[in-house]
Design an enzyme around this catalytic site. Structure first.
Site, PDB file in Angstrom:
ATOM      1  N   GLN A  11       0.810  -1.215   0.000  1.00 53.02           N
ATOM      2  CA  GLN A  11       0.000   0.000   0.000  1.00 53.02           C
ATOM      3  C   GLN A  11       0.847   1.271   0.000  1.00 53.02           C
ATOM      4  O   GLN A  11       0.621   2.182  -0.805  1.00 53.02           O
ATOM      5  CB  GLN A  11      -0.908  -0.013   1.224  1.00 53.02           C
ATOM      6  N   LEU A  12       1.834   1.343   0.886  1.00 52.20           N
ATOM      7  CA  LEU A  12       2.685   2.526   0.958  1.00 52.20           C
ATOM      8  C   LEU A  12       3.789   2.483  -0.085  1.00 52.20           C
ATOM      9  O   LEU A  12       4.047   3.481  -0.762  1.00 52.20           O
ATOM     10  CB  LEU A  12       3.290   2.649   2.357  1.00 52.20           C
ATOM     11  N   ILE A  38      13.278  -9.561   3.488  1.00 55.51           N
ATOM     12  CA  ILE A  38      13.984  -8.800   4.519  1.00 55.51           C
ATOM     13  C   ILE A  38      14.313  -9.641   5.745  1.00 55.51           C
ATOM     14  O   ILE A  38      15.075  -9.209   6.608  1.00 55.51           O
ATOM     15  CB  ILE A  38      13.229  -7.517   4.932  1.00 55.51           C
ATOM     16  N   ALA A  59       6.042  -4.826   5.770  1.00 59.80           N
ATOM     17  CA  ALA A  59       5.524  -5.141   7.100  1.00 59.80           C
ATOM     18  C   ALA A  59       4.513  -6.271   7.019  1.00 59.80           C
ATOM     19  O   ALA A  59       3.846  -6.456   5.995  1.00 59.80           O
ATOM     20  CB  ALA A  59       4.871  -3.915   7.731  1.00 59.80           C
ATOM     21  N   ASP A 101       0.474   3.106  15.171  1.00 58.96           N
ATOM     22  CA  ASP A 101      -0.195   3.515  16.407  1.00 58.96           C
ATOM     23  C   ASP A 101      -0.567   2.318  17.280  1.00 58.96           C
ATOM     24  O   ASP A 101      -0.914   2.477  18.450  1.00 58.96           O
ATOM     25  CB  ASP A 101      -1.453   4.323  16.082  1.00 58.96           C
ATOM     26  N   TYR A 124       0.404  -8.057  16.618  1.00 53.55           N
ATOM     27  CA  TYR A 124       0.847  -7.118  15.589  1.00 53.55           C
ATOM     28  C   TYR A 124       1.556  -5.919  16.216  1.00 53.55           C
ATOM     29  O   TYR A 124       2.692  -5.578  15.846  1.00 53.55           O
ATOM     30  CB  TYR A 124      -0.337  -6.648  14.736  1.00 53.55           C
ATOM     31  N   LYS A 128       5.588  -4.852  15.989  1.00 54.57           N
ATOM     32  CA  LYS A 128       6.042  -3.552  15.480  1.00 54.57           C
ATOM     33  C   LYS A 128       6.861  -2.808  16.531  1.00 54.57           C
ATOM     34  O   LYS A 128       7.853  -2.138  16.203  1.00 54.57           O
ATOM     35  CB  LYS A 128       4.852  -2.714  15.025  1.00 54.57           C
ATOM     36  N   TRP A 150      -4.113   4.188  10.552  1.00 49.39           N
ATOM     37  CA  TRP A 150      -5.316   4.096   9.723  1.00 49.39           C
ATOM     38  C   TRP A 150      -5.026   4.437   8.255  1.00 49.39           C
ATOM     39  O   TRP A 150      -5.694   5.268   7.643  1.00 49.39           O
ATOM     40  CB  TRP A 150      -6.395   5.023  10.267  1.00 49.39           C
TER      41      TRP A 150
END
Length: 278
Positions: A11-12, A38, A59, A101, A124, A128, A150
């Site tokens: 997505q990013l 990775i 991720a 977050d 999760y 992280k 989000w």
């Protein structure tokens, strides 16, 4: 500046491909999971050689599935992050590592700055947080961790796309109204990374970046579908494998002050995103 982007098909990561023409000072190379695992320390060390910076957008993000796939979540989110940090240290490269977050427990009642206590509620978030600590422990220079929240965008699965699909299939959709945070347009986040990268100095800092403003998931859904299509419910009515933080609004003061990153309001960015899809 030669920049390696991991998670390049996610997505990013995909957003960096879209905006690369806006940042001519960067020469991007994109590595998806098929090009770079990775979790393979040797492969990472070889891949990072010759780059000035790495953006780790790779991720494990399946929040609920992580509860039963702990090893996989930690392998990518902790071991993978450590491998990248060690390779960057060896080759003198900068690292921008993306976090979440979900490292917070949601018990706050005001925007969370970078010094707020961390206490993840699920696997999760724990994985992280372990990744953050691994990166910080390497002692990198001119690097950073950016926590976000989000995230949605044109690429990959996300809340906006889910709402659009469900909205087409049903007369109404039920969405929780008692979890509060801030939506983040992935393209805004990618641009923020590109603005921040050449301005980093000192060691490895932690920053927060989401869009401005506050919303519940219900508010977010209404902004996508309209109020007539969305019914508010409590979290207790919507059971998930992993607990979610009830409050995770991020304070962006530090990234704005120290790195001069502009932060659009979430409603403005969402409207722009929805217009681009028409």
């Amino acid at each position: 500046m030669k920049v390696l982007v991991t998670g390049a098909n996610g997505q990013l990561g995909s957003e960096f491909k879209f905006i690369k023409s806006e940042f001519g000072a960067f020469e991007f190379s994109f590595f998806g999971k098929n090009e770079l695992d990775i979790t393979d320390a040797k492969a990472v060390e070889v891949a990072v050689a010759g780059f000035d910076a790495v953006v780790n957008a790779a991720a494990y993000t399946a929040v609920d599935r992580a509860e039963s796939e702990r090893e996989a979540a930690f392998a990518i989110n902790e071991t993978g992050a450590l491998n990248l940090a060690l390779a960057c240290k060896k080759h003198g490269a900068q690292l921008v590592h993306i976090s979440t977050d979900y490292v917070f427990d949601g018990r706050a009642f005001s925007p969370l700055d970078e010094s707020a206590p961390v206490s993840p509620l699920g696997v999760y978030g724990a994985s992280k947080l372990a990744g953050e600590r691994a990166v910080l422990g390497v002692g990198l220079e001119r690097s950073c961790i950016i926590r976000t929240s989000w995230v949605y965008g044109e690429f990959g699965a996300n809340f906006v796309k889910t709402m659009q699909r469900v909205g087409r299939e049903r007369e109404s959709v039920s969405v929780v109204c008692d979890q509060v945070g801030t939506p983040t347009n992935a393209r805004d986040l990618a641009r923020a990374v590109c603005v921040a990268l050449p301005r980093l100095s000192g060691g490895c800092e932690t920053y927060h970046y989401s869009n401005e403003g506050v919303a519940s998931w219900y508010d977010f859904a209404v902004a996508v579908l309209g109020a007539s299509k969305v019914r508010p419910i409590k979290s207790s009515e919507f059971k998930t494998a992993a607990a979610r933080p009830f409050y995770s609004v991020l304070d962006k003061s530090k990234i704005k002050r120290e790195l001069g990153v502009a932060v659009p309001h979430w409603q403005e960015s969402l409207r722009e995103f929805l217009r681009s899809e028409d």
